[in-house]
Design an enzyme around this catalytic site. Structure first.
Site, PDB file in Angstrom:
ATOM      1  N   SER A  98       0.835  -1.191   0.000  1.00  7.36           N
ATOM      2  CA  SER A  98       0.000   0.000   0.000  1.00  7.36           C
ATOM      3  C   SER A  98       0.880   1.255   0.000  1.00  7.36           C
ATOM      4  O   SER A  98       1.677   1.454  -0.904  1.00  7.36           O
ATOM      5  CB  SER A  98      -0.947  -0.064   1.209  1.00  7.36           C
ATOM      6  OG  SER A  98      -1.937   0.907   1.149  1.00  7.36           O
ATOM      7  N   HIS A 123      -2.504  -1.212  -4.217  1.00 10.57           N
ATOM      8  CA  HIS A 123      -3.965  -1.265  -4.330  1.00 10.57           C
ATOM      9  C   HIS A 123      -4.508   0.154  -4.210  1.00 10.57           C
ATOM     10  O   HIS A 123      -3.762   1.093  -3.966  1.00 10.57           O
ATOM     11  CB  HIS A 123      -4.583  -2.207  -3.284  1.00 10.57           C
ATOM     12  CG  HIS A 123      -4.392  -1.776  -1.861  1.00 10.57           C
ATOM     13  ND1 HIS A 123      -4.859  -2.498  -0.801  1.00 10.57           N
ATOM     14  CD2 HIS A 123      -3.783  -0.699  -1.303  1.00 10.57           C
ATOM     15  CE1 HIS A 123      -4.562  -1.901   0.334  1.00 10.57           C
ATOM     16  NE2 HIS A 123      -3.907  -0.804   0.048  1.00 10.57           N
TER      17      HIS A 123
END
Length: 194
Positions: A98, A123
């Site tokens: 992330s 993501h």
């Protein structure tokens, strides 16, 4: 934020830990090994600025093992890295997920590394909306802003087309070190010397 060696303490283990962190800083190494939040990012920004001020001609190495976390906190580190006069080399050991992956990609081109068994995951940003119903549209627009911003950052640093980044970040997209190199998040892989 721990930058200087602590001279006195009643706890020998704490003294050893602070001295180890100080030793790393003396060698221009910053360790980012936890969830991305305001406290750790304020510390990382302080360490980056401290090291730039100490010597604006030598690279800084940022070691990352993070599951990600706060986008706004992570962006404070990202913006600092991008605006320093020194090169920041990023190294993934373990996991850069992330926001951790965004920071890994943010290192100076050709100075981004991962250890062979590292995992990298990108993501779309997660959102926890806590607002009155009348404010939901504001939260949705803000979430869309950060999603677009992070996709553009990843596209810039990886040289991937924005459409590809948008597709890949719709779900958790895990990469090995080799795949992360092919994708453009890193430039080099540290191979185990066995």
């Amino acid at each position: 934020m721990t930058i200087l060696i602590q001279q006195y303490t009643n706890d020998e283990n704490k003294k050893l830990e602070l001295n180890n962190i100080s030793k790393l800083l003396q060698n221009r190494i910053i360790l980012f090994s936890q969830t991305v939040d305001d406290e750790i990012c304020n510390s990382i920004v302080g360490q980056l600025l401290y090291l730039e001020n100490e010597d604006s001609t030598k690279d800084i190495r940022l070691f990352i093992n993070s599951p990600g976390g706060s986008v706004t906190a992570g962006l404070s580190v990202y913006d600092t890295i991008q605006n320093l006069s020194v090169d920041v080399s990023t190294i993934c050991f373990g996991l850069a997920a992330s926001m951790g992956a965004v920071l890994l990609a943010a290192g100076v081109e050709n100075k981004r590394f991962a250890f062979a068994s590292s995992r990298i995951m990108i993501h779309q940003p997660l959102s926890k909306v806590e607002a009155p119903w009348s404010h939901l549209d504001i939260q949705i627009r803000n979430g869309a802003y950060f999603k677009n911003l992070l996709n553009n950052i990843l596209s810039f640093h990886t040289k991937q087309e924005l459409k590809q980044i948008e597709t890949d970040t719709e779900r958790d997209f895990f990469l090995s070190a080799t795949e992360a190199k092919q994708y453009g998040i890193i430039d080099h892989i540290f191979i185990n010397n066995n």
